[in-house]
Design an enzyme around this catalytic site. Structure first.
Site, PDB file in Angstrom:
ATOM      1  N   THR A   2      39.051  45.094  36.086  1.00 15.65           N
ATOM      2  CA  THR A   2      38.245  45.314  34.870  1.00 15.65           C
ATOM      3  C   THR A   2      38.502  46.684  34.237  1.00 15.65           C
ATOM      4  O   THR A   2      38.649  47.687  34.924  1.00 15.65           O
ATOM      5  CB  THR A   2      36.740  45.205  35.227  1.00 15.65           C
ATOM      6  OG1 THR A   2      36.546  43.985  35.919  1.00 15.65           O
ATOM      7  CG2 THR A   2      35.870  45.243  33.991  1.00 15.65           C
ATOM      8  N   GLY A  41      34.860  48.532  42.958  1.00 13.78           N
ATOM      9  CA  GLY A  41      34.154  48.638  44.242  1.00 13.78           C
ATOM     10  C   GLY A  41      34.860  49.608  45.175  1.00 13.78           C
ATOM     11  O   GLY A  41      36.084  49.556  45.309  1.00 13.78           O
ATOM     12  N   GLU A 284      33.367  38.534  39.744  1.00 11.17           N
ATOM     13  CA  GLU A 284      34.298  37.460  40.172  1.00 11.17           C
ATOM     14  C   GLU A 284      34.433  36.403  39.076  1.00 11.17           C
ATOM     15  O   GLU A 284      34.736  35.247  39.353  1.00 11.17           O
ATOM     16  CB  GLU A 284      33.836  36.804  41.486  1.00 11.17           C
ATOM     17  CG  GLU A 284      33.896  37.703  42.699  1.00 11.17           C
ATOM     18  CD  GLU A 284      35.302  38.150  43.069  1.00 11.17           C
ATOM     19  OE1 GLU A 284      36.253  37.395  42.847  1.00 11.17           O
ATOM     20  OE2 GLU A 284      35.434  39.280  43.567  1.00 11.17           O
TER      21      GLU A 284
HETATM   22  C1  LIG Z   1      28.308  45.577  40.529  1.00 10.26           C
HETATM   23  C2  LIG Z   1      29.619  45.213  39.934  1.00 10.26           C
HETATM   24  C3  LIG Z   1      30.748  45.244  40.726  1.00 10.26           C
HETATM   25  C4  LIG Z   1      31.991  44.966  40.173  1.00 10.26           C
HETATM   26  N1  LIG Z   1      33.105  45.087  40.941  1.00 10.26           N
HETATM   27  C5  LIG Z   1      34.332  44.985  40.359  1.00 10.26           C
HETATM   28  C6  LIG Z   1      35.514  45.288  41.085  1.00 10.26           C
HETATM   29  O1  LIG Z   1      35.472  45.658  42.252  1.00 10.26           O
HETATM   30  N2  LIG Z   1      36.708  45.161  40.450  1.00 10.26           N
HETATM   31  C7  LIG Z   1      36.800  44.755  39.162  1.00 10.26           C
HETATM   32  O2  LIG Z   1      37.898  44.644  38.642  1.00 10.26           O
HETATM   33  N3  LIG Z   1      35.692  44.477  38.435  1.00 10.26           N
HETATM   34  C8  LIG Z   1      34.471  44.594  38.998  1.00 10.26           C
HETATM   35  N4  LIG Z   1      33.333  44.322  38.259  1.00 10.26           N
HETATM   36  C9  LIG Z   1      33.465  43.953  36.866  1.00 10.26           C
HETATM   37  C10 LIG Z   1      33.151  42.497  36.603  1.00 10.26           C
HETATM   38  O3  LIG Z   1      34.150  41.663  37.126  1.00 10.26           O
HETATM   39  C11 LIG Z   1      33.014  42.342  35.062  1.00 10.26           C
HETATM   40  O4  LIG Z   1      31.811  42.996  34.714  1.00 10.26           O
HETATM   41  C12 LIG Z   1      33.006  40.892  34.635  1.00 10.26           C
HETATM   42  O5  LIG Z   1      34.267  40.316  34.760  1.00 10.26           O
HETATM   43  C13 LIG Z   1      32.536  40.750  33.177  1.00 10.26           C
HETATM   44  O6  LIG Z   1      33.228  41.594  32.341  1.00 10.26           O
HETATM   45  P1  LIG Z   1      32.431  42.539  31.306  1.00 10.26           P
HETATM   46  O7  LIG Z   1      31.394  43.282  32.045  1.00 10.26           O
HETATM   47  O8  LIG Z   1      33.429  43.302  30.551  1.00 10.26           O
HETATM   48  O9  LIG Z   1      31.678  41.539  30.359  1.00 10.26           O
HETATM   49  P2  LIG Z   1      32.270  40.849  29.053  1.00 10.26           P
HETATM   50  O10 LIG Z   1      33.541  40.161  29.351  1.00 10.26           O
HETATM   51  O11 LIG Z   1      32.267  41.820  27.926  1.00 10.26           O
HETATM   52  O12 LIG Z   1      31.134  39.762  28.782  1.00 10.26           O
HETATM   53  C14 LIG Z   1      29.883  40.103  28.152  1.00 10.26           C
HETATM   54  C15 LIG Z   1      29.235  38.818  27.621  1.00 10.26           C
HETATM   55  O13 LIG Z   1      30.115  38.157  26.715  1.00 10.26           O
HETATM   56  C16 LIG Z   1      30.263  36.795  27.093  1.00 10.26           C
HETATM   57  N5  LIG Z   1      31.651  36.358  26.884  1.00 10.26           N
HETATM   58  C17 LIG Z   1      32.795  37.037  27.125  1.00 10.26           C
HETATM   59  N6  LIG Z   1      33.862  36.271  26.879  1.00 10.26           N
HETATM   60  C18 LIG Z   1      33.387  35.048  26.513  1.00 10.26           C
HETATM   61  C19 LIG Z   1      33.991  33.808  26.160  1.00 10.26           C
HETATM   62  N7  LIG Z   1      35.316  33.632  26.147  1.00 10.26           N
HETATM   63  N8  LIG Z   1      33.198  32.779  25.830  1.00 10.26           N
HETATM   64  C20 LIG Z   1      31.859  32.912  25.855  1.00 10.26           C
HETATM   65  N9  LIG Z   1      31.232  34.053  26.176  1.00 10.26           N
HETATM   66  C21 LIG Z   1      31.980  35.108  26.508  1.00 10.26           C
HETATM   67  C22 LIG Z   1      29.954  36.743  28.581  1.00 10.26           C
HETATM   68  O14 LIG Z   1      29.451  35.462  28.940  1.00 10.26           O
HETATM   69  C23 LIG Z   1      28.913  37.825  28.738  1.00 10.26           C
HETATM   70  O15 LIG Z   1      27.654  37.265  28.503  1.00 10.26           O
HETATM   71  C24 LIG Z   1      32.082  44.598  38.806  1.00 10.26           C
HETATM   72  C25 LIG Z   1      30.934  44.538  38.015  1.00 10.26           C
HETATM   73  C26 LIG Z   1      29.716  44.853  38.564  1.00 10.26           C
HETATM   74  C27 LIG Z   1      28.516  44.829  37.673  1.00 10.26           C
END
Ligand SMILES: Cc1cc2nc3c(=O)[nH]c(=O)nc-3n(C[C@H](O)[C@H](O)[C@H](O)COP(=O)(O)OP(=O)(O)OC[C@H]3O[C@@H](n4cnc5c(N)ncnc54)[C@H](O)[C@@H]3O)c2cc1C
Length: 564
Positions: A2, A41, A284
């Site tokens: 991410t 993480g 995930e």
């Molecule tokens: C505690 C925690 C631990 C994590 N650990 C890791 C890690 O170790 N390594 C890592 O790489 N990442 C990690 N992450 C990141 C996590 O994988 C991402 O937060 C997740 O993939 C969502 O991405 P984003 O936060 O950018 O949300 P976004 O992609 O911006 O999504 C935000 C909103 O938009 C909506 N949305 C986005 N795209 C679409 C679509 N195509 N159609 C419909 N709706 C959509 C989603 O449903 C959501 O409601 C972690 C996150 C947290 C909170």
């Protein structure tokens, strides 16, 4: 994986891994603020990071690839060019730090590219067994399948724990009751069993569906099959991940409310579980994005069938559509079968089929007839996509629950299930005050999963809730199916699959089943075999000297009979 700019849309990440031919190294670099790695993480303590970056050779990107990048030495000091920033406090999961990683032209050896799906020769020639870039990217992401299934199991673990605490407390806490009599246990309030029992049935259903997916995954691994070649399995796991983690949130919220003020106290675990597992819907793979993975696969299968056998597919679709029309035209005659598990299995099949036909028709009209671009067409159908995806997972989950209850592969467990069927009849004839004592001594404490003799999930005998005949099937399975149809009753009414009278029956059936399984629930949670050391909630009957005020004696202690 991410980055600040891209979470769900991993394909567009901006971190670069540029090949330096003369040094035989990759240069890992964060080119802009949007490319900083976020939420990583263990970013504040790890020695190595698996970094997804655009692989750039001769100025051309070959798409995201994964690289092993050393970030700290053995003493914990960051290597030059690596910056790590703590993202501080979160809602839960305090045992793991999540942080930001920034790379300033960090050099790693050529060998540090994980090159299963794309490798680089010393001379700088790129080779991938998968030519198409999108297909290659999907192959790389297929590696997430096992960890997505792991999240499903973790969500179920939290549900089992929350339900164990809430159900035990509900069987010992008393409030209100008939005048001049002892107050009743709170589980006796209709709304209490209505809030908890469907979650218990769902947890059982998910247990069997996830085991089914786990079995398929094991088989593939033992046979040396690449995950990338198991697209239906990837889709199933994506769907289960979304469904189970959403169900977990609903379940824990109900457990919290069903345990009143006590449930809000950290000592009693539920609030902590809620905070720790809330994020399961996001990491995930965001759940809404996961639902789209499921439907893309369903549509791919549908398209493939149509291309390979156009006439047979057309005939099948025509026959199904005709059959569905007939079925909905003669509903009045079938209304009295809502108590049959076969009716419920057919209902969830019908819903999936109709939603799929509707979505195909919608997308075809937009893309082929109206020449809309695919993104716009897909986006304007997302609500239907999400409905179809969940309908598919519901159908698979109910079928797997049914098949597991029917098959029960281990003779010992099968015998327990059968015995419990008979035991229940005997218990029901006993005077009320003897019941608990007798239950406590019952070594076959398990759950009420009576075995159906039918061989197909959608064909078999009619069942009546609570009936004690040889055609009985699992009450919990029936409850789960009833819940699925009840929660979508508006849709079934819209599509004339249910008459208003049948819809009313479904509601009564749900209420009756919740009431009839509420005592058996103690046996089911006991079969979860959660050790006391892990349960350690005083309201679940586990004494804690730190919080004596929270202690409620355990309602009964059936010997654990089997593991679920
Ligand atoms: C505690 C925690 C631990 C994590 N650990 C890791 C890690 O170790 N390594 C890592 O790489 N990442 C990690 N992450 C990141 C996590 O994988 C991402 O937060 C997740 O993939 C969502 O991405 P984003 O936060 O950018 O949300 P976004 O992609 O911006 O999504 C935000 C909103 O938009 C909506 N949305 C986005 N795209 C679409 C679509 N195509 N159609 C419909 N709706 C959509 C989603 O449903 C959501 O409601 C972690 C996150 C947290 C909170």
């Amino acid at each position: 994986m991410t980055e600040r700019g891209h979470g769900s849309n991993v394909k567009r990440i901006q971190t670069e891994a540029t090949f330096d031919l003369s040094a035989q190294e990759f240069v890992i670099h964060t080119p802009c603020e949007d490319a900083v790695k976020m939420y990583i993480g263990n970013a504040m303590h790890g020695n190595y990071a698996a970094v997804f970056a655009q692989l750039i050779v001769d100025g051309r990107s070959q798409g995201p690839h994964c690289f092993i990048v050393p970030v700290r030495d053995e003493s914990g000091s960051l290597y030059p060019g690596v910056t790590a920033i703590d993202m501080m406090y979160k809602e839960g999961l305090h045992g793991v730090d999540n942080g930001i990683l920034i790379f300033d032209k960090v050099r790693i050896p050529r060998d540090n590219l994980l090159d299963k799906f794309g490798s680089l020769a010393p001379g700088g020639q790129y080779y991938s067994p998968i030519e198409d870039k999108s297909a290659r990217f999907n192959a790389i992401l297929a590696a997430l399948t096992p960890s997505r299934l792991a999240v499903t199991f973790q969500a179920m673990g939290a549900m089992k724990l929350g339900l164990t605490i809430a159900i035990r407390y509900s069987h010992s806490r008393r409030q209100f009751g008939p005048k001049a009599e002892e107050e009743v246990k709170i589980i006796a309030h209709q709304t209490q069993s209505l809030r908890l029992m469907p979650h218990l049935a769902t947890t059982l259903a998910l247990t069997f569906a996830s085991r089914y997916a786990g079995g398929l995954l094991d088989e593939d691994i033992f046979q040396g099959k690449e995950l990338v070649d198991s697209r239906p399995l990837q889709a199933l796991v994506a769907g289960l991940k979304a469904y189970s983690t959403w169900e977990n949130i609903r379940c824990l919220q109900d457990c919290r409310e069903c345990t009143g003020g006590m449930g809000y106290m950290m000592e009693n675990r539920i609030s902590g579980l809620k905070c720790d597992t809330d994020v399961f819907v996001t990491f995930e793979g965001d759940n809404v994005v996961m639902l789209q993975v499921v439907v893309r696969e369903l549509l791919a299968q549908y398209t493939k069938q149509c291309q390979e056998r156009p006439l047979a597919s057309w005939l099948r679709s025509w026959a199904e559509s005709g059959g569905d029309n007939l079925r909905t035209s003669f509903l009045a005659f079938t209304a009295n079968t809502v108590g049959a598990l076969t009716f419920l299995l057919k209902a969830v099949n019908f819903r999936e089929r109709v939603l799929q036909r509707g979505l195909v028709a919608r997308i075809y009209y937009k893309v082929v007839t109206k020449k809309e671009d695919f993104f716009g067409a897909w986006n304007s159908c997302l609500h239907h996509v999400a409905s179809l995806s969940l309908a598919h997972v519901h159908r698979v989950t109910l079928e797997q629950f049914y098949l597991a209850a029917r098959r029960c592969p281990e003779p010992e467990h099968r015998a327990l299930l059968m015995k419990f069927g008979k035991e229940r009849d005997r218990l029901e004839r006993l005077p009320q005050k003897n019941k608990e004592k007798d239950t406590e001594a019952d070594p076959s404490a398990f759950c009420r999963l009576h075995i159906n003799k039918s061989s197909s999930p959608v064909e078999g005998d009619k069942l009546t809730p609570g009936a004690s005949s040889k055609e009985e099937t699992g009450q919990f399975c029936l409850l789960y199916g009833t819940k699925l149809v009840f929660q979508e009753r508006a849709w079934y009414l819209e599509h004339k699959y249910l008459t208003p009278a049948a819809s009313t029956r479904i509601r009564s059936q749900l209420l009756d089943l919740c009431d009839s399984v509420k005592d058996d629930a103690l046996r089911v949670i006991s079969a979860f075999n959660i050790p006391h050391a892990f349960l350690h909630a005083p309201i679940a009957g586990i004494a804690n000297p730190r919080a004596t005020w929270a202690f409620y004696p355990a309602p009964l202690r059936p010997k654990p009979a089997a593991k679920l």
